[in-house]
Design a protein around this motif. Structure first.
Motif, mmCIF file in Angstrom:
data_model
loop_
_atom_site.group_PDB
_atom_site.id
_atom_site.type_symbol
_atom_site.label_atom_id
_atom_site.label_comp_id
_atom_site.label_asym_id
_atom_site.label_seq_id
_atom_site.Cartn_x
_atom_site.Cartn_y
_atom_site.Cartn_z
ATOM 1 N N ILE A 196 -30.510 22.891 63.892
ATOM 2 C CA ILE A 196 -31.343 21.782 63.421
ATOM 3 C C ILE A 196 -31.104 21.435 61.941
ATOM 4 N N HIS A 197 -30.615 20.273 61.584
ATOM 5 C CA HIS A 197 -30.291 19.708 60.398
ATOM 6 C C HIS A 197 -31.240 18.541 59.866
ATOM 7 N N LEU A 198 -31.611 18.367 58.801
ATOM 8 C CA LEU A 198 -32.453 17.219 58.004
ATOM 9 C C LEU A 198 -31.558 16.339 57.182
ATOM 10 N N VAL A 199 -31.239 15.118 57.621
ATOM 11 C CA VAL A 199 -30.635 14.260 56.624
ATOM 12 C C VAL A 199 -31.287 12.888 56.375
ATOM 13 N N SER A 200 -30.830 12.499 55.353
ATOM 14 C CA SER A 200 -31.530 11.258 54.859
ATOM 15 C C SER A 200 -30.359 10.142 54.360
ATOM 16 N N GLY A 201 -30.907 9.056 54.228
ATOM 17 C CA GLY A 201 -30.035 8.055 53.464
ATOM 18 C C GLY A 201 -30.284 6.557 53.846
ATOM 19 N N ASP A 202 -29.494 5.638 53.570
ATOM 20 C CA ASP A 202 -29.713 4.139 53.891
ATOM 21 C C ASP A 202 -29.185 3.979 55.354
ATOM 22 N N ASP A 203 -29.177 2.768 55.760
ATOM 23 C CA ASP A 203 -28.781 2.164 56.842
ATOM 24 C C ASP A 203 -27.544 2.466 56.966
ATOM 25 N N ASP B 66 -19.897 -1.850 58.711
ATOM 26 C CA ASP B 66 -19.849 -0.863 57.748
ATOM 27 C C ASP B 66 -18.417 -0.391 57.302
ATOM 28 N N PRO B 67 -18.384 0.018 55.591
ATOM 29 C CA PRO B 67 -17.146 0.311 55.178
ATOM 30 C C PRO B 67 -16.161 1.138 56.048
ATOM 31 N N LYS B 68 -15.171 0.977 56.529
ATOM 32 C CA LYS B 68 -14.322 1.760 57.055
ATOM 33 C C LYS B 68 -14.069 3.069 56.647
ATOM 34 N N ASN B 69 -13.857 3.326 55.358
ATOM 35 C CA ASN B 69 -13.693 4.619 54.732
ATOM 36 C C ASN B 69 -15.017 5.446 54.290
ATOM 37 N N PHE B 70 -15.839 4.949 54.735
ATOM 38 C CA PHE B 70 -17.355 5.576 54.585
ATOM 39 C C PHE B 70 -17.509 6.853 55.287
ATOM 40 N N ASP B 71 -17.836 8.034 54.820
ATOM 41 C CA ASP B 71 -18.061 9.193 55.513
ATOM 42 C C ASP B 71 -19.130 10.058 54.581
ATOM 43 N N LYS B 72 -20.346 10.069 55.168
ATOM 44 C CA LYS B 72 -21.277 10.978 54.599
ATOM 45 C C LYS B 72 -22.033 11.926 55.749
ATOM 46 N N ILE C 94 -28.582 19.394 66.581
ATOM 47 C CA ILE C 94 -29.529 18.569 66.361
ATOM 48 C C ILE C 94 -29.794 18.162 65.067
ATOM 49 N N VAL C 95 -29.401 16.738 64.887
ATOM 50 C CA VAL C 95 -29.570 16.073 63.349
ATOM 51 C C VAL C 95 -31.018 15.181 63.548
ATOM 52 N N CYS C 96 -31.892 15.725 62.655
ATOM 53 C CA CYS C 96 -32.998 14.778 62.399
ATOM 54 C C CYS C 96 -32.833 13.688 61.134
ATOM 55 N N PHE C 97 -32.655 12.347 61.428
ATOM 56 C CA PHE C 97 -32.328 11.546 60.344
ATOM 57 C C PHE C 97 -33.937 10.922 59.725
ATOM 58 N N GLY C 98 -34.182 11.034 58.687
ATOM 59 C CA GLY C 98 -35.470 10.564 57.996
ATOM 60 C C GLY C 98 -35.781 11.015 56.697
ATOM 61 N N LYS C 99 -36.795 10.483 56.050
ATOM 62 C CA LYS C 99 -37.225 11.071 54.867
ATOM 63 C C LYS C 99 -38.300 12.056 54.904
ATOM 64 N N GLN C 100 -38.710 12.424 56.170
ATOM 65 C CA GLN C 100 -39.977 13.343 56.208
ATOM 66 C C GLN C 100 -39.479 14.795 56.325
ATOM 67 N N SER C 101 -39.846 15.539 55.326
ATOM 68 C CA SER C 101 -39.459 16.980 55.569
ATOM 69 C C SER C 101 -39.976 17.765 56.517
ATOM 70 N N PHE C 102 -39.501 18.696 56.970
ATOM 71 C CA PHE C 102 -40.270 19.753 58.035
ATOM 72 C C PHE C 102 -41.352 20.317 57.468
ATOM 73 N N ASP C 103 -42.550 20.304 58.052
ATOM 74 C CA ASP C 103 -43.550 20.981 57.785
ATOM 75 C C ASP C 103 -43.511 22.342 58.191
ATOM 76 N N ASP C 104 -44.636 23.166 57.751
ATOM 77 C CA ASP C 104 -44.817 24.493 58.264
ATOM 78 C C ASP C 104 -44.853 24.769 59.671
ATOM 79 N N ASN C 105 -45.543 23.702 60.486
ATOM 80 C CA ASN C 105 -45.577 24.139 61.825
ATOM 81 C C ASN C 105 -44.251 23.800 62.663
ATOM 82 N N GLU C 106 -43.467 22.841 62.214
ATOM 83 C CA GLU C 106 -42.193 22.543 62.569
ATOM 84 C C GLU C 106 -41.242 23.697 62.235
ATOM 85 N N LEU C 107 -41.223 24.108 60.983
ATOM 86 C CA LEU C 107 -40.510 25.192 60.603
ATOM 87 C C LEU C 107 -40.787 26.638 61.503
#
Length: 368
Positions: free
Chosen positions: A252-259, A180-186, A227-240
């Protein structure tokens, strides 16, 4: 030259994921090996197809199909695939998922890759028709060969469908060597602490709820890590609701993105946690190892086969076992370093180049 078409199904169903990544990588490398391989997917929601020059496609929808259009989009995909097969006459159709429509529509050799038998193992978690096994059995009978991505999945195929062992070849998935690009930071600014990474879907057999319950049992873990959850699936009411009850809302943090984004989270995580009750393979284990991230995972199914001595195993249905594993890795620098070192060695056995060469050998045997 061997000509192979991959059908649209997996790209129609998933935006990202191990199955679509596998076909994406396989298609590119097969063409490098002088095999004419192409994906035919008119409409899809998948991110990988934009990065693949060996694809016939028309339009990518964003995550979901507009209301009332899904059935029509799939019908057009079938027409589009049939049109290309009649026009270009491939030697082989490689099914990316179960797709009964093409069983009798194509006269050439047929192969399917089977990723897992989740529905068979956990029938009680899915609302499935009574005859779904019968349909799969009929589908498997029509295949000229079956590729299984693990020995574990091969055993399940034989157990549930009594398939002749000679009809199944095990070909492991791989991990990309791209840097990956060395200067990549997200990394999200909201993440203030060292973190444990959870990748992908969280429902049903993925066992996310038991993991966070185990995490919440230790005040030290709660104070020291997020805890970081990586994915496009939002937390539902039961999870919240569960997160709130466990007093983990700030952890707990939810993040998403590409590879590339995901790889950067692997590189910055203290640990990848993989608590699934069952997996057909477990690609995130290899992705974490490639990026120098320690792994703790369930001692079950293919994860034992893939993880070997490069992961810390726990019993997935026991919170105490998950908790002990978290503490064992997170609070021992030497042990974590050992896992990372073993991980780098382990991934040399799992490359997309090996996967593509073994797959091409099967193609060539079928069309002799």
């Amino acid at each position: 030259m061997t000509k192979v078409f991959f059908d649209y199904k997996v790209f129609f169903e998933q935006p990202l994921g191990g199955a679509s990544k596998y076909i994406f990588e396989l298609t590119n490398l097969l063409n490098d090996l002088s095999c004419d391989a192409k994906i035919i997917s008119a409409f899809h929601i998948n991110d990988y197809l934009h990065n693949n020059k060996y694809v016939e496609t028309i339009y990518k929808f964003n995550l979901h199909y507009p209301k009332f259009t899904r059935r029509a989009a799939e019908e057009f995909n079938r027409f589009y695939f049939n049109w290309h097969t009649r026009k270009e006459k491939p030697n082989i159709v490689h099914f990316t998922d179960f797709n009964n429509y093409y069983i009798n529509a194509f006269d050439g050799k047929k192969i399917i890759t089977v990723y897992d038998l989740i529905h068979e193992k956990f029938e009680n978690l899915y609302s499935l028709p009574d005859n779904y096994k019968k349909k799969k059995f009929y589908f498997f009978e029509k295949m000229d060969h079956i590729i299984s991505i693990s020995e574990s999945t091969k055993k399940d195929l034989i157990k549930f469908y009594n398939i002749n062992e000679d009809k199944i070849s095990v070909i492991h998935l791989g991990v990309s060597n791209n840097n990956d690009p060395k200067n990549f930071d997200k990394i999200s600014n909201a993440i203030k602490k060292p973190f444990v990474l959870f990748v992908g879907h969280r429902k049903r057999y993925k066992n996310f709820s038991r993991f966070i319950k185990a995490f919440s049992l230790s005040k030290n873990l709660v104070n020291d890590f997020d805890i970081v959850c990586f994915g496009k699936q939002s937390f539902d009411d039961n999870e919240l609701s569960m997160i709130s009850k466990l007093k983990l809302k700030n952890n707990i943090h939810l993040v998403s993105g590409d590879d590339i984004t995901l790889n950067h989270y692997y590189k910055n995580a203290e640990l990848l946690i993989y608590p699934s009750l069952y997996e057909g393979f477990g690609l995130p284990l290899l992705e974490a190892m490639k990026n120098g991230c320690a792994v703790a995972c369930s001692e079950t199914s293919s994860l034992i086969e893939i993880g070997k001595d490069a992961v810390d195993f726990f019993i997935p249905d026991q919170e105490d076992s998950i908790l002990s594993s978290l503490k064992r890795v997170l609070y021992s620098h030497d042990y974590k370093s050992k896992l990372i070192k073993n991980g780098y060695k382990n991934i040399s056995n799992f490359t997309w180049e090996i996967c593509a060469k073994k797959t091409l050998q099967i193609y060539e045997k079928l069309i002799l």
